[in-house]
Motif scaffolding. Structure first.
Motif, PDB file in Angstrom:
ATOM      1  N   VAL A  27      -1.137  -8.206 -13.243  1.00  0.00           N
ATOM      2  CA  VAL A  27      -1.699  -6.858 -13.395  1.00  0.00           C
ATOM      3  C   VAL A  27      -0.652  -5.815 -13.058  1.00  0.00           C
ATOM      4  CG1 VAL A  27      -4.154  -7.339 -13.044  1.00  0.00           C
ATOM      5  CG2 VAL A  27      -2.707  -6.976 -11.053  1.00  0.00           C
ATOM      6  N   ASP A  28      -0.663  -4.757 -13.787  1.00  0.00           N
ATOM      7  CA  ASP A  28       0.054  -3.487 -13.647  1.00  0.00           C
ATOM      8  C   ASP A  28       1.568  -3.523 -13.816  1.00  0.00           C
ATOM      9  OD1 ASP A  28       1.562  -2.538 -11.107  1.00  0.00           O
ATOM     10  OD2 ASP A  28      -0.194  -3.381 -10.146  1.00  0.00           O
ATOM     11  N   ARG A  29       2.264  -4.603 -13.463  1.00  0.00           N
ATOM     12  CA  ARG A  29       3.720  -4.643 -13.685  1.00  0.00           C
ATOM     13  C   ARG A  29       4.109  -5.922 -14.423  1.00  0.00           C
ATOM     14  NH1 ARG A  29       6.311  -2.650  -7.870  1.00  0.00           N
ATOM     15  NH2 ARG A  29       5.288  -0.631  -7.883  1.00  0.00           N
ATOM     16  N   GLY A  30       5.031  -5.797 -15.349  1.00  0.00           N
ATOM     17  CA  GLY A  30       5.482  -6.955 -16.107  1.00  0.00           C
ATOM     18  C   GLY A  30       6.614  -7.693 -15.403  1.00  0.00           C
ATOM     19  N   VAL A  42       4.041  10.821 -12.623  1.00  0.00           N
ATOM     20  CA  VAL A  42       3.203   9.839 -13.308  1.00  0.00           C
ATOM     21  C   VAL A  42       2.171   9.279 -12.320  1.00  0.00           C
ATOM     22  CG1 VAL A  42       3.241   7.716 -14.715  1.00  0.00           C
ATOM     23  CG2 VAL A  42       5.303   9.120 -14.565  1.00  0.00           C
ATOM     24  N   ASP A  43       0.989   8.961 -12.788  1.00  0.00           N
ATOM     25  CA  ASP A  43      -0.109   8.268 -12.082  1.00  0.00           C
ATOM     26  C   ASP A  43      -1.448   8.972 -12.298  1.00  0.00           C
ATOM     27  OD1 ASP A  43       1.261   6.085 -11.130  1.00  0.00           O
ATOM     28  OD2 ASP A  43       1.141   6.633  -9.007  1.00  0.00           O
ATOM     29  N   GLY A  44      -1.508  10.266 -11.941  1.00  0.00           N
ATOM     30  CA  GLY A  44      -2.786  10.970 -12.086  1.00  0.00           C
ATOM     31  C   GLY A  44      -3.757  10.699 -10.955  1.00  0.00           C
ATOM     32  N   ALA A  68       0.847  -1.190   0.000  1.00  0.00           N
ATOM     33  CA  ALA A  68       0.000   0.000   0.000  1.00  0.00           C
ATOM     34  C   ALA A  68       0.885   1.243   0.000  1.00  0.00           C
ATOM     35  CB  ALA A  68      -0.919  -0.013   1.213  1.00  0.00           C
ATOM     36  N   GLU A  69       1.925   1.220  -0.872  1.00  0.00           N
ATOM     37  CA  GLU A  69       2.922   2.297  -0.859  1.00  0.00           C
ATOM     38  C   GLU A  69       2.425   3.618  -1.428  1.00  0.00           C
ATOM     39  OE1 GLU A  69       2.899  -0.282  -2.856  1.00  0.00           O
ATOM     40  OE2 GLU A  69       3.238   0.419  -4.893  1.00  0.00           O
ATOM     41  N   SER A  70       1.379   3.572  -2.252  1.00  0.00           N
ATOM     42  CA  SER A  70       0.960   4.808  -2.932  1.00  0.00           C
ATOM     43  C   SER A  70      -0.562   4.869  -3.066  1.00  0.00           C
ATOM     44  CB  SER A  70       1.579   4.840  -4.336  1.00  0.00           C
ATOM     45  OG  SER A  70       1.072   3.754  -5.101  1.00  0.00           O
TER      46      SER A  70
END
Ligand code: GYE
Length: 321
Positions: free
Chosen positions: A120-123, A254-256, A43-45
């Protein structure tokens, strides 16, 4: 969210016929409730929390029994979680891999047990891509490039830049660095004078920025942060050093997330490249297709957009995360 997807029409027809069969045959063939394990990074961000909420909400909506594990940023905890999901005989696993390497052994175990893994989200880097069903993620190199191009334009091709990197070894940290470097390559006036990890955390961004401001002082006129949380931490450090973020130091990230939009409206953060965390619907579509034995595209790319202070006001109310 726009996606470039490769899902076939046949996939839908297939699912529909299963549904018709289940209805026609009554309780005998009633769809079994799926049990899915979700091995989350931590839950870092704010981005991460939005992703967790999206997956949990979608599971609830589809009547999926979700087993959730928070690895607190450690790969060893994620590997343990995946092993425990396998031991419990889940129907599928959703994995948001903290780093790119080191996944082969545990993914082989999942494959041996015929449990599809949706990334999901990271390769990840594996020698055999049959070890996972599909990857649903943004193009982080493109995000880094978009941030670089926006910044170069803003500063007329001249800046001493401090880069705040994400978690070492994580795909978005590696690729956002690479994309940004590519984006400034043709601009000799754009120099990265320091680059350090703030681990995708607000506290990390603040601490690293404090140290770099002490070291480089007035030399710094731009910050490129690999995520909004670190940018928001850096903004605090810039203010505490008696400078004006957004003016004395241009900040892009980055993120929004919502906090980034609030900061842009307040004139502090200059620009954010959106990276959509609302991956729940796509993740469970992939799980259901994998369980129905349908072939999945190896990768679905979620497309991102750039927002800056000029556009933030108009869209802030409609932001979903
Ligand atoms: O940008 C960052 C988070 O993996 C895309 O991880 C994700 C990144 C996101 O902690 O905020």
């Amino acid at each position: 969210m726009k996606t470039r997807s490769f899902l076939s029409r046949r996939a839908f027809t297939g699912l529909a016929s299963v549904a018709v069969l289940a209805m026609a045959s009554g309780p005998l063939f009633a769809a079994k409730k799926l049990t899915v394990g979700f091995a989350q990074v931590g839950a870092e961000s704010a981005w991460r929390t939005a992703e967790t909420d999206s997956i949990k909400a979608e599971a609830a909506k589809r009547g999926v029994n979700l087993k959730f594990s928070d690895a607190q940023g450690k790969q060893e905890n994620q590997i343990k979680a995946v092993r425990s999901f396998i031991a419990q005989g889940v129907d599928a696993i959703i994995l948001a891999p903290v780093v790119e390497t080191g996944w082969e052994p545990v993914l082989r175990e999942a494959k041996r047990n015929k449990i599809p893994v949706v990334l999901v989200d990271r390769g990840i880097k594996v020698s055999d891509d049959s070890l996972y069903a599909t990857l649903i993620a943004s193009d982080f190199i493109a995000e880094g490039k978009m941030a670089a191009e926006w910044l170069a334009k803003k500063v007329n091709g001249k800046a001493n830049i401090v880069e705040l990197q994400g978690t070492p070894g994580a795909a978005p940290a590696i690729d956002r660095k690479k994309g940004f470097e590519e984006g400034i390559k043709s601009q000799p006036g754009m120099k990265i004078i320091a680059s350090q990890s703030g681990d995708f955390r607000r506290s990390g961004g603040k601490e690293v920025m404090e140290a770099l401001l002490k070291k480089h002082g007035n030399e710094i006129n731009a910050v490129y942060a690999h995520n909004d949380d670190m940018a928001l931490g850096a903004i605090q450090a810039i203010e505490e050093a008696g400078k004006k973020p957004g003016t004395d130091v241009v900040v892009v990230s980055v993120d929004g997330v919502k906090g980034a939009f609030e900061s842009m409206v307040a004139g502090k953060l200059n620009c954010t490249v959106e990276c959509n965390p609302l991956l729940g619907p796509l993740a469970f579509d992939a799980v259901e297709k994998a369980k129905a034995g349908q072939k999945l595209a190896k990768k679905t790319i979620v497309e991102d957009k750039v927002y800056d202070q000029a556009t933030a006001k108009d869209v802030i109310a409609s932001r979903q995360y």
